[in-house]
Design a protein around this motif. Structure first.
Motif, PDB file in Angstrom:
ATOM      1  N   HIS A 118      -2.553 -18.489  -5.740  1.00  0.00           N
ATOM      2  CA  HIS A 118      -2.403 -17.376  -4.804  1.00  0.00           C
ATOM      3  C   HIS A 118      -2.385 -16.032  -5.516  1.00  0.00           C
ATOM      4  O   HIS A 118      -3.085 -15.085  -5.123  1.00  0.00           O
ATOM      5  N   ASP A 119      -1.565 -15.888  -6.584  1.00  0.00           N
ATOM      6  CA  ASP A 119      -1.453 -14.624  -7.317  1.00  0.00           C
ATOM      7  C   ASP A 119      -1.151 -14.943  -8.778  1.00  0.00           C
ATOM      8  O   ASP A 119       0.024 -15.023  -9.170  1.00  0.00           O
ATOM      9  N   PRO A 120      -2.187 -15.128  -9.616  1.00  0.00           N
ATOM     10  CA  PRO A 120      -1.963 -15.532 -11.019  1.00  0.00           C
ATOM     11  C   PRO A 120      -1.092 -14.539 -11.802  1.00  0.00           C
ATOM     12  O   PRO A 120      -0.312 -14.948 -12.653  1.00  0.00           O
ATOM     13  N   VAL A 121      -1.201 -13.257 -11.509  1.00  0.00           N
ATOM     14  CA  VAL A 121      -0.445 -12.263 -12.273  1.00  0.00           C
ATOM     15  C   VAL A 121       1.058 -12.402 -11.978  1.00  0.00           C
ATOM     16  O   VAL A 121       1.885 -12.486 -12.900  1.00  0.00           O
ATOM     17  N   VAL A 122       1.402 -12.416 -10.697  1.00  0.00           N
ATOM     18  CA  VAL A 122       2.811 -12.569 -10.323  1.00  0.00           C
ATOM     19  C   VAL A 122       3.355 -13.898 -10.833  1.00  0.00           C
ATOM     20  O   VAL A 122       4.475 -13.975 -11.367  1.00  0.00           O
ATOM     21  N   ALA A 123       2.547 -14.962 -10.699  1.00  0.00           N
ATOM     22  CA  ALA A 123       2.990 -16.280 -11.152  1.00  0.00           C
ATOM     23  C   ALA A 123       3.206 -16.284 -12.656  1.00  0.00           C
ATOM     24  O   ALA A 123       4.220 -16.802 -13.156  1.00  0.00           O
ATOM     25  N   GLY A 124       2.299 -15.711 -13.406  1.00  0.00           N
ATOM     26  CA  GLY A 124       2.404 -15.716 -14.860  1.00  0.00           C
ATOM     27  C   GLY A 124       3.622 -14.951 -15.344  1.00  0.00           C
ATOM     28  O   GLY A 124       4.387 -15.432 -16.205  1.00  0.00           O
ATOM     29  N   PHE A 127       6.832 -16.913 -14.292  1.00  0.00           N
ATOM     30  CA  PHE A 127       7.100 -18.102 -15.110  1.00  0.00           C
ATOM     31  C   PHE A 127       7.553 -17.720 -16.506  1.00  0.00           C
ATOM     32  O   PHE A 127       8.403 -18.378 -17.112  1.00  0.00           O
ATOM     33  N   LEU A 128       6.981 -16.635 -17.060  1.00  0.00           N
ATOM     34  CA  LEU A 128       7.381 -16.183 -18.387  1.00  0.00           C
ATOM     35  C   LEU A 128       8.838 -15.731 -18.394  1.00  0.00           C
ATOM     36  O   LEU A 128       9.623 -16.123 -19.278  1.00  0.00           O
TER      37      LEU A 128
END
Length: 1005
Positions: A118-124, A127-128
């Motif tokens: 859905h949103d790789p930037v927010v997810a990344g 998670f970090l």
């Protein structure tokens, strides 16, 4: 929205829940292992359960299947809506809902991979941040819920204008958070019982990959209850960790959990012969309140190399499976909560092994202390019940514990005032404890100062564990005293306390009133506790709430503490509410779990006044009116009336217990001082005020010489003089109003004022001679907070009146029955009926040929002798330990010139002591008199109001004596243990009602 998108919405709400509910993880597990995953572990089909029970390969397949579901849900939404739309999050919500309903899974893996698409930037970024936070904190619970908060915050940060999307993300996080509270967490399962190839991963996500130490464990687990901590590392390590947290001197130690890699810890510790280690068991179920497991498992001392440490750990773990240890656990039913599941997964194994489902063994490794003097100490002497029992020897503690050497034995007297002299475990320099050498003919090698310090330390540890007696192993290295182990003394449980019980039933009690009071009191407490606990109350035996020891009532402090912990409250909550004891903070998790029950109790509290008014109209007022009529003349009819009174008393007992608690809760909540409340509705204040008014009027009507007559002459004059007859009529009306009161309102074997008015006549004569001190004048206008508390105080007064009247009427029924039996020669003397139990009285009436009829005379005689013996006891301990406690042989001494109690009414008074054992001795009381009384029931109010100060052996801030004292501005100290024995008539003392201290001013020669 066009028709295509409308159809997409329909498909999202239909297909996504179905996709979530599809039991792919269960199918994978069943195909690979031939078992039903739902019947194992926590009972759900989670990815973590697949890893735990199926191993690495099964777990990876489960991850892939659930990750695919999350990705498919997002891609389904993209078929109809633009990428990154709110409908992708709605699809995940529908998916998670279906996952929970269909498979009792949380859907965490679905959401993680769905958000990544859905949103790789927010997810990344999310998670970090979560990964770094988890690595630093090692707290998976905090990390799990932290991610749920972090996700919508990051989405709002990157897409502030997309409010619908932010709202959907918040809803998704809230749904996951709610599901987490509804399903068991498979990461809580014992790591050593899972598949070996998944243990390292499991330990990592449990937050246990790092080296676990006693000192950090105590801090990290501070929010957890002792029970949860003990289930994780064993009670031995948990106890020491909590002592570390509380500031006690515990040698540095490390914990190896079941299933952990021992090489990691061995390489970290680097043992040597110069700094040897001790390897000890810390099994779940060891060193608990129900089982010590002493001697069942192996301890290895003097470990000085890596090879020795490895072998010591292996041997210690192996001792868990010793036949004797297995049998010990079986005998005490120390089985895990997963025993039923284990039996399913281990079909074909030995039945005995199945029934002994392993609780697990943690290993505790500590620095070994080179002891100069060592030993063990019991915070309560198991034989005497008082004093600290200490056994000590030069050298290490092994010699004492092993029993190979005869240690030196001591008893040390420590009282509560001593413990308050220091904020920590160190013995104050100016405090000198009494040490009794149990072997006076043997020379002592251990310094007496060290013995005093050990006694002080272990009694402080006992206080840390809410008064549970402790068995403490200790050593002294020449510079520092160390605690090696602390565990409950199981033979001294349960703990029975006179606190509160002595307020309800203050003196020795005969069989009949006890056989009535006990079921009433225990039953009502059970009802109140069951309101809060619900299903958690099913295994509790509320009939064990109270008992008699030497004819004196005690409450089961161990049971009450357990009940309060289940309620999410501290174990000392009851004393906080009724006696002003210190109130510790309960575990938040326990409080949240009990919140529905506490809300139910709160609802009852809000309805208390309305419920009482209803029951007063339907039950209390009608039966009291009926009881004013003629008493039946046949035993069977009298028994029927007694049973009706008892049924009504049960309802009244509920209010007599709940209304003071409600008052105390409201007073604590609104912080209204006692001095701002009007106590006139309570019988004790109403009786004193009314009699004082009659005396004030009579003083102006009677000739001065009449006022100087003794009580007998005074009342003879009143009966023969026209003016006096008017005063006498007022006095008799007053006696009619308050005649139901007695010295002990809850003991129906004690005569009421109506039956024995002579002490009241004597007090009336004193009121005539000396006007009573004016009571507090209340402000005309009350604040909203004061009104809320005042309402409960007035309710408490009304309840006390009705409850006492019912008890008085119950006494009258038994007295009438006794008259019938005296006439028929079934009983010999007045008062005999009170030495029978109620069940025996019922049997005598309903079964005329009962065997008890021929034994009744002998039975009553035996009970009279025993009661007289118990009644004559002077040293009644406030605490006793175990179900068959010995009579205390050690009386706590007065340390210096002080006695400590509960500050009940402020002010300072210097005066002379008058020991008042019974109300009939209440003559010559004035404002220079400091009364010492065994208890302060409503019936004592007339005498107490005349004194200059009050000291009571039992009672708290809400006791009758405390209320009287505050109303008439009399300094008072309650709960002064053994004051009747430690103080003497004529002794001059300084009473400080603000600090709760009694100080001897002049010592008699």
């Amino acid at each position: 929205m066009n028709l295509t998108q409308l159809g997409g919405v329909f498909l999202i709400f239909i297909l996504c829940p179905l996709l979530g509910a599809l039991p792919i993880v269960q199918m994978i597990f069943s195909l690979r292992h031939g078992q039903d995953l739902r019947r194992l572990g926590g009972g759900n089909e989670s990815v973590s359960a697949a890893f735990y029970h199926g191993g690495k390969v099964t777990g990876i397949l489960a991850v892939c299947s659930e990750a695919g579901k999350g990705i498919l849900g997002v891609l389904l939404a993209r078929l109809f809506f633009p990428a990154g739309s709110v409908w992708e999050l709605i699809a995940l919500i529908a998916l998670v809902f279906g996952r929970y309903v269909g498979s009792k899974g949380a859907g965490t893996t679905n959401v993680v991979w769905g958000i990544l698409v859905h949103d790789p930037v927010v997810a990344g970024i999310g998670f970090l941040m979560a990964g770094v936070g988890f690595t630093l904190s090692r707290d998976r619970i905090l990390s799990k819920y932290g991610v749920l908060v972090l996700f919508p915050l990051l989405l709002a940060l990157f897409h502030p204008a997309q409010t619908a999307r932010i709202g959907a993300a918040t809803a998704l996080s809230s749904l996951l958070g709610w599901i987490y509270t509804k399903i068991p967490d498979d990461l809580n399962l014992p790591a050593d019982q899972g598949r070996s190839d998944s243990r390292p991963m499991f330990n990592f996500f449990r937050g246990e990959q790092g080296i676990m130490t006693l000192h950090t464990l105590g801090v990290d687990q501070a929010r957890n209850s002792q029970q949860l901590l003990g289930a994780k590392v064993g009670s031995k390590a948990a106890n020491l960790a909590q002592l570390c947290q509380a500031g006690y001197p515990v040698p540095e130690g490390w914990i190896l959990l079941p299933g952990d890699d021992i090489d990691v810890l061995i390489n970290y510790l680097q043992p040597s012969s110069d700094q040897p280690l001790a390897v000890r068991s810390s099994a779940r179920g060891e060193d608990t309140e129900t089982a010590t497991a002493a001697g069942q498992y192996l301890s290895v001392l003097g470990v000085g190399s890596k090879l020795q440490l490895q072998q010591a750990i292996i041997d210690c773990l192996a001792s868990y499976q010793r036949p004797g240890a297995v049998r010990y656990r079986l005998d005490r039913s120390l089985k895990s909560s997963n025993s039923a599941n284990d039996s399913n997964t281990n079909s074909g194994t030995n039945s005995e092994t199945n029934s002994d489902a392993d609780l697990g063994m943690a290993v505790l490794i500590q620095k070994q202390i080179a002891g100069v003097f060592s030993g063990v100490a019991f915070s309560r002497d198991p034989l005497a019940g008082e004093g600290v029992a200490i056994e000590a020897l030069p050298g290490s503690a092994t010699g004492v514990v092993s029993g190979q050497f005869t240690p030196e034995r001591y008893q040390v007297l420590v009282n509560n005032l001593d413990l308050e002299a220091s904020t920590d475990w160190r013995l104050p320099e100016d405090l000198d404890l009494t040490v009794i050498n149990a072997q006076p003919d043997r020379s002592s090698d251990v310094p007496e100062q060290l013995i005093q310090q050990v006694a002080y330390l272990v009694r402080k540890i006992e206080a840390t564990y809410h008064g549970i007696p402790q068995d403490v192993e200790w050593t002294y290295d020449g510079h520092q005293l160390w605690v090696l182990q602390s565990r409950p003394i199981t033979t001294l449980l349960p703990i029975w306390t006179r606190k509160i019980a002595a307020e309800v039933i203050p003196g020795a009690i005969r069989p009949l009133p006890w056989s009535i009071n006990r079921p009433l009191t225990c039953g009502v407490w059970g009802e109140i506790f069951s309101i809060v606990l619900g299903e958690k109350a099913q295994d509790l035996d509320f009939t064990a709430t109270a008992t008699l020891h030497n004819a004196h009532a005690y409450f089961n402090a161990t049971l009450l503490g357990n009940i309060f912990l289940r309620m999410g409250l501290p174990p000392e909550s009851l004393e906080f509410l009724t006696r002003g004891a210190k109130f510790s903070k309960p575990p938040l998790s326990s409080t949240l779990q009990s919140l529905p029950g506490l809300l139910r109790l709160g609802q009852r509290e809000l309805q208390l006044a309305k419920d009482f008014e209803r029951d007063d109209r339907q039950y209390f007022a009608p039966i009291l009116q009926e009881l004013a009529s003629d008493i039946p003349q046949e035993p069977q009819e009298i028994l029927e009336r007694i049973n009706r009174i008892l049924a009504t008393l049960k309802k009244a007992t509920y209010y007599s217990i709940f209304s003071p608690l409600s008052f105390a809760i409201r007073q604590g909540l609104f912080k209204v001082p006692e001095g701002e409340l009007d106590n006139s509705s309570t019988p004790e204040i109403g009786a004193v005020r009314s009699l004082s008014i009659i005396a004030d009027r009579a003083r102006n009507q009677l000739p001065p010489e009449v006022l100087q007559l003794n009580p007998e002459e005074l009342f003879n004059y009143l009966a023969t003089n026209p003016v006096g007859q008017e005063v006498l009529t007022q006095f008799q009306q007053w006696l009619q109003t308050y005649g139901y009161l007695s010295e002990v309102g809850t003991d129906i074997s004690i005569a009421t004022w109506q039956e024995s008015p002579q002490p009241l006549q004597a007090m009336f004569q004193q009121f005539l001679q000396t006007p009573a001190q004016q009571s507090l004048t209340m402000p005309k206008s009350l604040s909203w907070q004061q009104k809320q508390v005042q309402k409960r105080l007035q309710l408490k007064g009304r309840v006390t009146t009705i409850y006492s009247q019912l008890l008085a009427q119950l006494r009258y029924q038994f007295l009438h029955l006794e008259d019938l039996w005296l006439a028929s020669e079934l009983l010999d003397t007045n008062g005999d009926i009170f030495y029978l139990e109620f069940s025996e009285i019922q049997e005598l009436i309903t079964e005329p040929n009962s065997e008890i009829k021929s034994q009744i005379s002998q039975l009553i005689t035996q009970r009279k002798i025993q009661f007289q013996t118990d009644q004559s006891l002077e040293n009644i301990p406030s605490l006793v330990f175990g179900n068959n406690p010995p009579l205390s042989s050690i009386a706590p001494p007065i340390q210096g010139k002080f006695l400590q109690g509960i500050a009940a009414s402020p002010g300072i008074k210097i005066g002379k002591i008058k020991i008042l054992r019974r109300l009939t001795d209440a003559q010559g009381i004035d404002k220079e008199t400091i009364l010492v009384v065994p208890y302060t029931d409503s019936g004592w109010s007339i005498a107490l109001s005349r004194a200059g100060g009050i000291i009571a052996e039992v009672g708290g801030r809400l006791s009758h004596g405390a209320i009287i004292a505050r109303e008439y501005q009399i300094p008072a100290v309650m709960d002064v243990s053994q004051a009747m024995q430690l103080l003497r008539d004529g002794q001059q003392v300084r009473l400080d009602g603000t600090r709760g201290i009694v100080e001897t001013v002049i010592r008699e020669q």
